[in-house]
Structures are given as structure tokens and as C-alpha cells.
Design an enzyme around this catalytic site. Structure first.
Site, PDB file in Angstrom:
ATOM      1  N   LYS A   1       0.822  -1.203   0.000  1.00 54.40           N
ATOM      2  CA  LYS A   1       0.000   0.000   0.000  1.00 54.40           C
ATOM      3  C   LYS A   1       0.863   1.263   0.000  1.00 54.40           C
ATOM      4  O   LYS A   1       1.966   1.274   0.550  1.00 54.40           O
ATOM      5  CB  LYS A   1      -0.902   0.026   1.243  1.00 54.40           C
ATOM      6  CG  LYS A   1      -1.928  -1.088   1.302  1.00 54.40           C
ATOM      7  CD  LYS A   1      -2.770  -0.974   2.572  1.00 54.40           C
ATOM      8  CE  LYS A   1      -3.747  -2.133   2.707  1.00 54.40           C
ATOM      9  NZ  LYS A   1      -4.807  -2.097   1.680  1.00 54.40           N
TER      10      LYS A   1
ATOM     11  N   GLY B   1      -7.893  -8.898   5.269  1.00 54.75           N
ATOM     12  CA  GLY B   1      -6.884  -8.240   6.087  1.00 54.75           C
ATOM     13  C   GLY B   1      -6.687  -8.916   7.418  1.00 54.75           C
ATOM     14  O   GLY B   1      -6.103  -9.991   7.526  1.00 54.75           O
TER      15      GLY B   1
END
EC number: 4.3.3.6
Length: 301
Positions: free
Chosen positions: A83, A237
Site C-alpha cells: 500500500k 486483512g
């Protein structure tokens, strides 16, 4: 916007097509990455902290240390993603230099630029971006995103926000497909989306790029529900490594995504998993109103 039929764009979109039907898991270490690979994940998202930890920490959440990405790339054969902060094109440049497989311009991290998203057309590496509605999805695609995901509510283990975003996009596409040609132009203006992408979406009757669910997926049932609602795959996640038995949970979610329309298999893979992540029903103040994207986020830089 560059022509969406440009060879570079088609190449990135084609790569993402190969991810359909797969699961991408957040990991913090080589050990976790190996668990994800053994479970059948198609990729891992490398983070310093998983979303549930980020929610409970003060301070700025930045992109991962490149050395951790490099270490994991050497130890697994599946796709490796990471990310970057929204608008932080230099973090993206660093990850591209690492030859990472995909970059996530993510709202989970602290926003770097309140005025612009990254101009993803400038990169050879494909990007994935989050959305809560159709207009937001098409704006990210116009900036060069090769994959879209729901924003959901990362780190909660609560699927409600992801389902809301899935249904919102689905309903808006259904409405778009009911419009006459003249009405489509008004609709494009209303949702602040490029007309060429709106017309393409109407023609395809779906988003013109791969679309994954993300944010709050914590069980095989959650993952299968997203797939039955039309998603192409799932990001998971905190739901894996916050559960009692990460190895079994990871494998079960992969199996659920592959067999999302088979209740018999879904029953089997949901048995004896141990305790799922505790989760939270609290929606973070930061994203409480994220169904209405901030109007500042309109143009790439």
C-alpha cells in the site's frame, strides 16, 4: 485521460484479469506470507501493521519499509503487493523500483495529499484503489487504476460496510443500464465520472476493470457472500491472522471463494475453524461519511 485502449493500459488490465477468483491476504512477515501461499492465496499485501492494529494506533500510517517487501518477494512465488498513501506518488515510485506486482493507493494509510490522487497512468505497475460508489470507482479508473475494490471498514471484521459498497455500485450500474442514451450524459455529470467510462460500464453491465471485495471480510461465509454478490475476488486483512487458527482460516476462505455457490462445501470449510477475529461494530470517525467521497479527490497529480 489517456485512451483506455492504450497497450500499456490493456497490459495492466489483462494482468489483473488473471487474479479473478482469488484471495489476496494482508501479511506482516515472511512466516505469514508463507502461510498465505500454502493456503492457496494468489497474492499477499505487505504491511507494517494489519488494519486492526492501524485502527488502534496513534500517529501517521505510511507505506511499508521496502526491505520487508524485498524479503517477502524472495520467499514466496505468489504476487506481492503493498500500500501507499493516497496521493503519495514517491512512495509508489519506490515500490515500482522494487518491481512489486501491484500497488494499492489506500485509504487505510494516512492521506498524503488532500487535493490529488496519484496519476497512475505514469506507472508501469498496476494499481488497485478503493471505492464506495460507481462515480468514485470510475474516477479512479480514469486516473489509471487497473483494479477496484470496496473500501469497506478495514480492521473491524465487520462486513456491513463492504456489503453496502458492493450493493451501491451494483444498484447504480443497474440504474445506468435502464437509462436512455440522452439520460446517460446527465447521469455521468451527476456522478462526476468520465462519459466514455460511463458508456463502457453500461455496455459491459459491470465495471470495466476487475472488482474485488475488501474491508471487514473475516470468515468463509463473508467471502462467499461477496462473491455471490458479483465480486471477482476478495482481499482479506485482519480476518486471517487475528483468528484463532490462521492456517485453517486462510485455507477455508480460499476454498469458500473458489466454491462460493456450493453450500455443501461452504458448510464443510466453515466447520471447526476456531474463534474468528473479535471484530468491532464501531465505524471509525475518519471514514464515517465515506459513502460520499470528499469532493477534493477529483483529479490526479
Amino acid at each position: 485521460m489517456e485512451n483506455h485502449k492504450d497497450d500499456a493500459v490493456l497490459l495492466k488490465h489483462g494482468w489483473c484479469e488473471m487474479l479473478k477468483g482469488g484471495v489476496i491476504m494482508d501479511v506482516k512477515s515472511v512466516e505469514q506470507a508463507k502461510i498465505a501461499e500454502e493456503a492457496g492465496a494468489i497474492g499477499v499485501m505487505v504491511l507494517e501493521n494489519i488494519p486492526s492494529e492501524l485502527r488502534n494506533k496513534e500517529g501517521v500510517a505510511r507505506s511499508v519499509d521496502p526491505s520487508k517487501v524485498e524479503e517477502i518477494k524472495k520467499c514466496v512465488s505468489i504476487n506481492v503487493l503493498a500500500k501507499v498513501r493516497i496521493g503519495h506518488f514517491v512512495e509508489a515510485q519506490i515500490l515500482e523500483e522494487l518491481k512489486i506486482d501491484m500497488i494499492d493507493e489506500s485509504e487505510v494509510l494516512t492521506i498524503a495529499d488532500e487535493m490529488h490522487h496519484i496519476d497512475k497512468h505514469k506507472f508501469k505497475t498496476p494499481f488497485v484503489c478503493g471505492c464506495t460508489n460507481l462515480g468514485e470507482a470510475l474516477r479512479r479508473i480514469s486516473e489509471g487504476a487497473s483494479m477496484i475494490r470496496t473500501k469497506g471498514e478495514a480492521g473491524t471484521g465487520n462486513i456491513i460496510e463492504a456489503i453496502k459498497h458492493i450493493r451501491t455500485v451494483n444498484n447504480e450500474i443497474k440504474y445506468l443500464c435502464s437509462l436512455s442514451d440522452s439520460e446517460v450524459y446527465h447521469f455521468a455529470k451527476k456522478i462526476n465520472a468520465p462519459i466514455d467510462l460511463v458508456l463502457l460500464t453500461k455496455k459491459l453491465k459491470r465495471l470495466p476493470v476487475v472488482n474485488f471485495a475488501a474491508g471487514g471480510v473475516a470468515t468463509p461465509a463473508d467471502a462467499a457472500m461477496c462473491m455471490q454478490l458479483g465480486m471477482d475476488g476478495v482481499f482479506v486483512g485482519s480476518g486471517i491472522f487475528e483468528s484463532e487458527n490462521p492456517r485453517k482460516m486462510a485455507a477455508s476462505i480460499v476454498s469458500a471463494v473458489s466454491n462460493f455457490n456450493n453450500p455443501k462445501i461452504l458448510l464443510d470449510v466453515s466447520m471447526n475453524l476456531g474463534k474468528a477475529m473479535c471484530g468491532s461494530t464501531r465505524v471509525s470517525d475518519k471514514w464515517k461519511n465515506k459513502n460520499e467521497e470528499h469532493t477534493k479527490f477529483l483529479t490526479p497529480q
